[in-house]
Design a protein around this motif. Structure first.
Motif, PDB file in Angstrom:
ATOM      1  N   VAL A   1     -25.939 -25.377   7.863  1.00  0.00           N
ATOM      2  CA  VAL A   1     -24.868 -24.572   7.927  1.00  0.00           C
ATOM      3  C   VAL A   1     -25.478 -22.976   8.806  1.00  0.00           C
ATOM      4  CG1 VAL A   1     -23.477 -22.831   6.898  1.00  0.00           C
ATOM      5  CG2 VAL A   1     -23.281 -25.411   6.169  1.00  0.00           C
ATOM      6  N   LEU A   2     -26.748 -22.721   8.115  1.00  0.00           N
ATOM      7  CA  LEU A   2     -27.327 -21.690   8.347  1.00  0.00           C
ATOM      8  C   LEU A   2     -27.595 -22.126  10.400  1.00  0.00           C
ATOM      9  CD1 LEU A   2     -29.739 -20.201   6.378  1.00  0.00           C
ATOM     10  CD2 LEU A   2     -27.126 -19.585   7.209  1.00  0.00           C
ATOM     11  N   LEU A   3     -28.151 -23.134  10.357  1.00  0.00           N
ATOM     12  CA  LEU A   3     -28.346 -23.533  12.455  1.00  0.00           C
ATOM     13  C   LEU A   3     -26.695 -23.825  12.583  1.00  0.00           C
ATOM     14  CD1 LEU A   3     -30.999 -26.583  11.863  1.00  0.00           C
ATOM     15  CD2 LEU A   3     -30.777 -23.732  12.718  1.00  0.00           C
ATOM     16  N   ARG A   4     -26.138 -23.740  12.214  1.00  0.00           N
ATOM     17  CA  ARG A   4     -24.722 -23.995  12.488  1.00  0.00           C
ATOM     18  C   ARG A   4     -23.934 -22.504  13.604  1.00  0.00           C
ATOM     19  NH1 ARG A   4     -20.035 -26.854  13.916  1.00  0.00           N
ATOM     20  NH2 ARG A   4     -18.016 -25.569  13.195  1.00  0.00           N
ATOM     21  N   LEU A   5     -24.525 -21.463  12.430  1.00  0.00           N
ATOM     22  CA  LEU A   5     -23.642 -20.113  12.184  1.00  0.00           C
ATOM     23  C   LEU A   5     -24.677 -19.637  13.782  1.00  0.00           C
ATOM     24  CD1 LEU A   5     -23.205 -18.680   8.829  1.00  0.00           C
ATOM     25  CD2 LEU A   5     -21.077 -20.032  10.214  1.00  0.00           C
ATOM     26  N   MET A   6     -25.961 -19.523  13.084  1.00  0.00           N
ATOM     27  CA  MET A   6     -26.615 -18.807  14.815  1.00  0.00           C
ATOM     28  C   MET A   6     -26.947 -19.586  15.860  1.00  0.00           C
ATOM     29  SD  MET A   6     -28.299 -17.394  12.685  1.00  0.00           S
ATOM     30  CE  MET A   6     -29.234 -16.024  11.045  1.00  0.00           C
ATOM     31  N   PHE A   7     -25.871 -20.598  15.674  1.00  0.00           N
ATOM     32  CA  PHE A   7     -26.126 -21.050  17.257  1.00  0.00           C
ATOM     33  C   PHE A   7     -24.836 -20.507  17.470  1.00  0.00           C
ATOM     34  CE2 PHE A   7     -24.214 -25.294  19.715  1.00  0.00           C
ATOM     35  CZ  PHE A   7     -25.137 -25.324  20.803  1.00  0.00           C
ATOM     36  N   LEU A   8     -23.069 -20.987  16.763  1.00  0.00           N
ATOM     37  CA  LEU A   8     -22.385 -20.495  17.203  1.00  0.00           C
ATOM     38  C   LEU A   8     -22.277 -18.734  17.571  1.00  0.00           C
ATOM     39  CD1 LEU A   8     -20.251 -22.352  14.882  1.00  0.00           C
ATOM     40  CD2 LEU A   8     -20.516 -23.290  17.181  1.00  0.00           C
ATOM     41  N   GLY A   9     -23.316 -18.214  17.137  1.00  0.00           N
ATOM     42  CA  GLY A   9     -24.195 -16.788  17.059  1.00  0.00           C
ATOM     43  C   GLY A   9     -23.890 -16.640  18.424  1.00  0.00           C
TER      44      GLY A   9
ATOM     45  N   ALA B   1     -23.543 -18.668  21.290  1.00  0.00           N
ATOM     46  CA  ALA B   1     -22.516 -19.294  22.097  1.00  0.00           C
ATOM     47  C   ALA B   1     -22.396 -18.257  22.857  1.00  0.00           C
ATOM     48  CB  ALA B   1     -21.738 -19.974  21.331  1.00  0.00           C
ATOM     49  N   LYS B   2     -21.775 -19.282  24.464  1.00  0.00           N
ATOM     50  CA  LYS B   2     -20.860 -17.950  25.505  1.00  0.00           C
ATOM     51  C   LYS B   2     -19.770 -17.852  24.856  1.00  0.00           C
ATOM     52  CE  LYS B   2     -19.700 -17.935  30.543  1.00  0.00           C
ATOM     53  NZ  LYS B   2     -20.135 -18.787  31.832  1.00  0.00           N
ATOM     54  N   ARG B   3     -19.634 -16.327  25.188  1.00  0.00           N
ATOM     55  CA  ARG B   3     -18.565 -15.646  24.877  1.00  0.00           C
ATOM     56  C   ARG B   3     -17.832 -16.504  25.379  1.00  0.00           C
ATOM     57  NH1 ARG B   3     -16.214  -9.692  23.899  1.00  0.00           N
ATOM     58  NH2 ARG B   3     -13.962 -10.227  24.177  1.00  0.00           N
ATOM     59  N   GLY B   4     -16.329 -16.702  25.049  1.00  0.00           N
ATOM     60  CA  GLY B   4     -15.186 -17.258  25.861  1.00  0.00           C
ATOM     61  C   GLY B   4     -14.963 -19.112  26.289  1.00  0.00           C
ATOM     62  N   GLY B   5     -14.432 -19.251  26.124  1.00  0.00           N
ATOM     63  CA  GLY B   5     -14.198 -21.150  26.417  1.00  0.00           C
ATOM     64  C   GLY B   5     -14.021 -21.703  24.935  1.00  0.00           C
ATOM     65  N   PRO B   6     -14.735 -22.612  25.006  1.00  0.00           N
ATOM     66  CA  PRO B   6     -14.651 -22.815  23.293  1.00  0.00           C
ATOM     67  C   PRO B   6     -14.502 -22.294  22.082  1.00  0.00           C
ATOM     68  CG  PRO B   6     -16.433 -24.074  25.359  1.00  0.00           C
ATOM     69  CD  PRO B   6     -15.707 -23.444  25.596  1.00  0.00           C
ATOM     70  N   SER B   7     -15.582 -21.615  21.709  1.00  0.00           N
ATOM     71  CA  SER B   7     -15.481 -20.535  20.966  1.00  0.00           C
ATOM     72  C   SER B   7     -14.327 -19.684  20.899  1.00  0.00           C
ATOM     73  CB  SER B   7     -16.968 -19.581  21.530  1.00  0.00           C
ATOM     74  OG  SER B   7     -16.603 -18.342  22.627  1.00  0.00           O
ATOM     75  N   HIS B   8     -13.953 -19.161  22.023  1.00  0.00           N
ATOM     76  CA  HIS B   8     -12.602 -18.709  21.438  1.00  0.00           C
ATOM     77  C   HIS B   8     -11.475 -19.082  21.983  1.00  0.00           C
ATOM     78  CE1 HIS B   8     -15.644 -15.430  21.581  1.00  0.00           C
ATOM     79  NE2 HIS B   8     -14.517 -14.769  21.675  1.00  0.00           N
ATOM     80  N   THR B   9     -10.986 -20.294  22.115  1.00  0.00           N
ATOM     81  CA  THR B   9      -9.558 -21.911  22.482  1.00  0.00           C
ATOM     82  C   THR B   9      -9.762 -22.705  21.300  1.00  0.00           C
ATOM     83  OG1 THR B   9     -10.601 -21.177  24.874  1.00  0.00           O
ATOM     84  CG2 THR B   9      -9.038 -22.732  24.128  1.00  0.00           C
TER      85      THR B   9
END
Length: 1234
Positions: free
Chosen positions: A295-303, A305-313
């Motif tokens: 879970v920590l690795l996932r949160l760090m990876f998403l943090g 991640a590039k703004r926009g695209g899949p992270s905001h869609t």
């Protein structure tokens, strides 16, 4: 098929030798220059920006760097999914290392120091050697046996039994209904199927008493049959043989390592009970640690991640009202195009062109945030493109110029409030379309237009007319909307004024006597309000201390129920004609006051008409679209209602491209074939090799009407490849453009909604992993397909073991020994051990290899919208398949259907059946893990079959582009591999407390797999998606399944072994359930979405970065909206149609040069000389070298000198491509640094 200690040891040693041999083969192959690209493609691929670290080309130099590779570097280069996958394998290594050490130290001594297996083997030997004197043979359909064993009676039934017996005092007893024979003092040998399952029991009873149905004369009744016998007696010897999938499992000396060797009721089973707690608690501790880190690795990876695209869609599916055809009312701009295309195509005559038209339809423009410039619509294809031959440029050039001009103007125009084109914008678009049309038509010489050009120009005219019609309709609709809005505002203003007057008239005076409590006038009034019949007083006079206040009831009624526009019909039932008057309360805002009055008007506000179709969301969506709302507006309005308009960045509707997709796929395939052939010709020019024109045989009917007209026949015809490919591409280009025009106005029931912040909990799949064809399915189609998927899955699961059983039965040693010539071979010790220990598991693995392929196809057909969901679905279903087929299919004694029937009739028999069957199959699963881990997985690591295919295709491929594709794009997925790993975990966990040797087998499986998969994930494999480590949640659930099965199995086995402290294991099951529930509650959400706190923190950090760089938030939002719109553009609209001009020019340039090359080579051959290949990229000559040193040829070929034969110097036309296909070194591209 029983495997003893020698067979298991042979299996281990043989598989270990194969494993080490395959690692040696890999170490040798990877250092060979011509194999390096295949075994390390991520080091050589041009499209990978950050390459893994370089390895030395020595024999074993890859092992230590691969093991010590840092996880942050792995995440940076291959993604978090690759890192989580390696953590899954490392979890298996850690799990079975700890469990194995404990079980081998505690459980194994308890098993080895017992003597139950030896006693059973001695009984079996006694049974085999016992001779019954003066016996007779008797076969019985059913024998009911009561056997006294260790002072207790054991009752069982034998079916289809063969016996031979002796005895004394044979007595025939007859009654009115039956005749039976009693036999006393008998010794009986019995061999039959135990209790209806596939276990074969051989028993010898002494001092037996028999009751045989019918008359039995001794000894004259030899070789007779009866349908029923009753047998009681003392057990002399017994042995069981379990048949599973036609394989006979008998106790062997290897079973001394298992719990089966412990005597019933022995206190040594405390070691097994305590080990259950140790194994489960250690596994839960390890799971908790890996859960938290994942879970920590996932949160760090998403943090990061590039703004926009899949992270905001977010992907929205099943949008109501789209598939039902209501979008046709919104897309009137293309109605005439649809009519023209669906017609007979005969309207190709000369038509009158007008100059009042436009460009691309603006009605489907992408939604953008309010008060932001309207980005250009990337989903709209070019309206004027080149078509065919010499006149292509004539049409394409002015069209492209006009389109570019229009794009600039469109960007300069202010956007409408909802991001949709206004009537003026559509009119401007129509005008630009007319200008483009006139320019394109003027570029074509009069009278030389072919039918294809005429069709394109006609389509452009139809678009122009459709845009003009849309503009007129929009103007009329806007005028009507403004008129209705003005009337509604006037009505609301009158109602508010009237309410204020009612308030003023009904309010009590600020001073003076209170109003008398009287009631006048018909109709109800609000509670506590009794208006007087006297004259009215203004609100000002009432506040200033005037006289009594009152109001005319009729006036009040007129104010509340005054004549006005008829209210729209409601889904609620009609209310009564009278209304209440709200008085004596503080003045409320108009909206709140009107809302209160609305509910007061209703007699019963909860009296709904549930059959009213206006309550149906599909009907509501249809009404919105019929009213002129586009699908983008409809989706946007729904999200703005929840999140607010400021949080919505852009809405991208998905187009229905079912008719367009096949054309695009064929276009890409034909283009690739043509480019490969031209690339091969360029290489031939460089190598100075002869190149003959390629001829291909094509079936005319395979290309429909176009093929019949093009070839002049519907059968096979041999044609020039380049000419055919170019003509086919021109035709496909035209068809793709026409279908793009139709598809862009065909909305699918799906949309991508992009937000301005992460707090909206977005998480759409990346564009490259979307299954675009499935986005056009509605919920009903998906539901029916999912039901069909599960039906087919369970049918495949239940019947899968039939072919496996047949193959395994054919390779049994006893059956093979009966074949002439094979007997001495298969009975040889080495071959026999090989057949018993390796071949059964290998046969099962071969059949299992095709299951993930079938499951993946089924998942795509069921409507799954992304490759990650397809892969995760395969992981879950393949694991379920292996649990049913591989695990339970091999442990259940008897056919699955018979056992299932028994479990339905007697559910309590599940645990005893597992307790009896699982220990009998431990040997099979140990050899299965040895074979799978050290043989199959190592073979997959080396990819030896793939390497052989690569070597063959590389020799056949003439194009460097085609050769690069063979090694560059090597993909892997989770569907096949992860389910195999979790199945290995399940087998190891279940058998760990029974036979600790399985821990060693599971540990070797994960150790060998970890080393091979780690190298391949760093240097070889690519992934088709990135899920940010979501896979670990699925693995967690599957590991918990293994713990549950282990606990239930051990409960059953300890109970069968009559261990009186077995109930102490029940709390362990409860603890495991509680652990599972608590971990699921803690980690389920982080595995799927971000926490709101983390999302808000990331949003704050991005705002601070914007402020630090003095970047406008609105400007950045507009840029992101444009970027996301391009990102989530359907690939059918990204097909590079303009490349056809480049390919045509390249073909026109290369083919004549090939003719010159062939002619030059023929001249050299006539002179007895041979052409010399180009040396590669030429060095730039020194400026002082002048003409005295010769001239440098066009392609950079070697310089001519006085001593050089001038005949060997190629013509300038041949040297044009000598600089191409230069071999690149491994160091090209960016490389990770220490």
């Amino acid at each position: 098929m029983a495997a003893g200690s020698s067979s298991v040891l042979s299996s281990f040693l043989l598989n270990l030798g194969i494993c080490l041999g395959l690692f040696l083969v890999f170490s040798v192959l990877r250092v060979l220059p011509w194999c390096r690209r295949f075994f390390a493609p991520r080091r050589f691929a041009d499209d990978i920006p950050v390459k893994p670290k370089r390895l030395e080309y020595k024999l074993w130099s890859w092992i230590i760097p691969t093991i010590m590779y840092k996880e942050p570097d792995l995440i940076d280069e291959a993604g978090l999914d690759a890192a989580i996958y390696m953590r899954i394998l490392w979890f298996g290594v850690c799990l079975f290392l700890g469990v194995g050490v404990w079980c081998i130290a505690v459980v194994l001594p308890a098993n080895l120091t017992s003597n139950e297996i030896q006693r059973l083997l001695d009984l079996e030997e006694t049974t085999r050697n016992l001779q019954i004197a003066n016996h007779v043979n008797l076969n019985s359909t059913l024998i009911k046996v009561v056997s006294r064993e260790s002072g207790e009676d054991v009752v069982y039934e034998l079916e289809n039994a063969f016996t031979h017996l002796n005895g004394t005092n044979f007595t025939t007893v007859s009654s009115a209904n039956e005749t039976v024979t009693r036999v006393l003092n008998s010794v009986i040998f019995m061999n039959g199927t135990l209790n209806g399952n596939s276990t074969i029991r051989v028993s010898i009873l002494a001092n037996a008493t028999l009751v045989i149905n019918g008359t039995f004369l001794y000894p004259g009744s030899n070789n007779t049959e009866t349908d029923l016998m009753y047998v009681t007696g003392d057990l002399y010897a017994t042995t069981d043989t379990v048949t599973v999938n036609n394989n006979q499992y008998k106790f062997t000396d290897f079973d001394k390592y298992s719990l089966s060797n412990v005597e019933a009721g022995s206190p040594k089973m405390w070691a097994h009970l305590v080990s259950m707690y140790v194994v489960v608690i250690y596994a839960m501790w390890l799971i908790t640690r890996f859960n938290r880190e994942a879970v920590l690795l996932r949160l760090m990876f998403l943090g990061n991640a590039k703004r926009g695209g899949p992270s905001h869609t977010v992907l929205v599916t099943d949008v109501p009202g789209i598939v039902t055809g209501v979008t046709d009312m919104m897309n009137k701009a293309v109605n005439k195009i649809r009519t023209h295309v669906s017609g007979d195509g005969a309207d190709t005559g000369k038509k009158k062109r007008t100059a009042s038209g436009g460009v691309t339809p603006m009605a489907t423009a992408t939604q953008t945030p309010r008060k932001q410039p309207l980005p250009p619509n990337p989903n709209t294809p070019g309206t004027a493109t080149s078509h065919g031959g010499a006149s292509a440029a004539a049409i394409g050039a002015p069209a492209a110029a006009a389109a570019a001009t229009l794009t600039t103007r469109a960007e300069e125009q202010p956007a409408s409030p909802a991001g949709v084109a206004t009537a003026d914008e559509v009119a401007a678009a129509a005008a630009e379309m007319g200008a483009t049309l006139v320019a394109a038509e003027a570029a074509v010489a009069p009278g030389v237009k072919d039918p294809a050009q005429e069709q394109v120009l006609s389509e452009m005219e139809e678009i122009q007319r459709g845009l003009e019609q849309v503009a007129r309709e929009k103007q009329q609709r806007e005028h009507e909307r403004e008129k209705e809005q003005q009337e509604e505002e006037e009505q609301v203003e009158e109602e508010v004024t009237g309410e204020q007057q009612v308030k003023a008239a009904a309010a009590p005076a600020a001073s003076g006597d209170a109003s008398p409590k009287g009631r006048t006038g018909p109709g109800p009034v609000a509670e506590g309000v009794e208006p007087e019949a006297g004259g009215s007083t203004s609100g000002a006079n009432a506040r200033s201390g005037g006289g009594d206040s009152g109001a005319d009831p009729g006036a009040i009624a007129v104010m509340v129920h005054g004549d006005g526009p008829a209210a729209p019909k409601s889904a609620f039932l009609e209310a009564g004609p009278e209304a209440a008057v709200a008085a004596g309360q503080p003045a409320a805002p108009p909206a709140q006051q009107l809302r209160r009055r609305r509910f007061q008007v209703l007699d019963n506000k909860y009296d709904y008409n549930l059959s009213d179709q206006r309550l149906n969301p599909w009907f509501q969506a249809r009404e919105k679209v019929e009213a002129g709302m586009t699908p983008e507006q409809m989706v946007r309005s729904e999200f703005e209602l929840v999140y607010g308009a400021e949080d919505i960045c852009v809405v991208n509707m998905v187009q229905n491209t079912r008719a367009l997709q096949p054309l695009v796929d064929e276009y890409n395939k034909v283009q690739q074939s043509l480019e490969d052939y031209l690339d091969m010709l360029q290489l031939r020019l460089k190598l100075r090799k002869k190149a003959e024109p390629q001829l291909i045989r094509v079936l005319g009917m395979a290309y429909g009407e176009w093929g019949k007209s093009y070839f002049g026949t519907k059968w096979f015809k041999k044609v020039d490849a380049v000419t055919f490919w170019l003509d086919r591409l021109r035709y496909l280009k035209e068809q793709v453009l026409l279908q793009q025009v139709k598809a862009i106005n065909k909305a699918a029931p799906s949309a991508f909604v992009t937000f301005n912040s992460r707090k909206a909990q977005a998480g759409a799949p990346a564009p490259f992993e979307i299954v675009w064809s499935n986005l056009s399915m509605n919920i009903h189609e998906k539901s029916s397909r999912v039901v069909g998927l599960w039906v087919v899955f369970w049918l495949m699961t239940l019947f899968f073991m039939i072919p496996v059983t047949l193959i395994q039965a054919m390779i049994e040693v006893p059956k093979l020994a009966t074949v002439d010539g094979l007997g001495p071979i298969v009975t040889a010790p080495v071959i026999k051990q090989l057949l018993e220990a390796i071949i059964p598991g290998l046969v099962l693995k071969i059949f299992l290899a095709i299951v993930p392929i079938i499951l993946k196809a089924m998942a795509i057909m069921s409507g799954t919208t992304s490759l990650s969901e397809v892969d995760f679905g395969v992981v879950k279903r393949f694991f379920l398949f292996q649990v049913v087929v591989v695990f339970f299919g091999n442990i259940i004694a008897g056919s699955f259907f018979n056992q299932l029937t028994q479990w339905v009739e007697d559910p309590a028999s599940v645990i005893p059946t597992l307790g009896k069957s699982i220990p009998m199959t431990a040997t099979f699963f140990i050899t299965y893990l040895f074979t799978t881990g050290m043989f199959v997985k190592t073979l997959q690591f080396v990819r030896l079959p793939g390497f052989v295919i690569y070597w063959l295709l590389n020799a056949l491929a003439g194009s460097p582009r085609a050769k690069d594709r063979l090694w560059m794009f090597q993909y892997t997925d989770f569907g096949r591999t992860v389910a195999e790993h979790t199945t290995a975990m399940l087998i190891g966990i279940v058998f760990s407390c029974m036979n600790p040797i399985v821990c060693l087998a599971a540990w070797t499986y994960f150790l060998a797999t970890y080393l091979g998969e780690r190298y391949n994930n760093i240097y070889v494999y690519r992934r088709q998606y990135e899920s940010a480590g979501r896979l670990w949640g699925t693995v967690f659930g599957q590991v918990m399944v293994g713990l549950y099965i282990m606990e239930l199995t051990m409960l059953g086995l300890l109970a069968i072994k009559k261990f009186k402290w077995t109930p102490l294991a029940i709390p362990l099951v409860i603890i495991t359930i509680g652990f599972h529930i608590s971990n699921s509650r803690i980690y389920n959400k982080p595995w799927s979405v971000n926490a709101l706190h983390d999302a808000a923190d990331l949003d704050k950090r991005e705002r601070d970065e914007d402020a630090a760089h003095h970047e406008s938030r609105k400007k950045r939002a507009a840029e992101e909206a444009n970027e996301v719109t391009k990102l989530y553009k359907n690939p059918c609209f990204k097909v590079p149609l303009m490349d056809l001009e480049r390919i045509e020019a390249l073909a026109a340039d290369v083919l004549p040069r090939v003719d010159v090359l062939n002619k030059w080579r023929a001249e050299l051959k006539a002179q007895g000389k041979k052409a010399v290949p180009a040396a590669g990229k030429a060095k730039k000559p020194h400026p002082a070298a002048g003409a005295e040193e010769g001239k440098v040829s066009m392609g950079g070929s070697s310089t001519a000198s006085e001593d050089e034969d001038s005949a060997l110097i190629p013509p300038p036309e041949v040297t044009r491509y000598d600089d191409l296909h230069v071999e690149k070194d491994e160091s090209d591209g960016e490389e990770k640094m220490e």
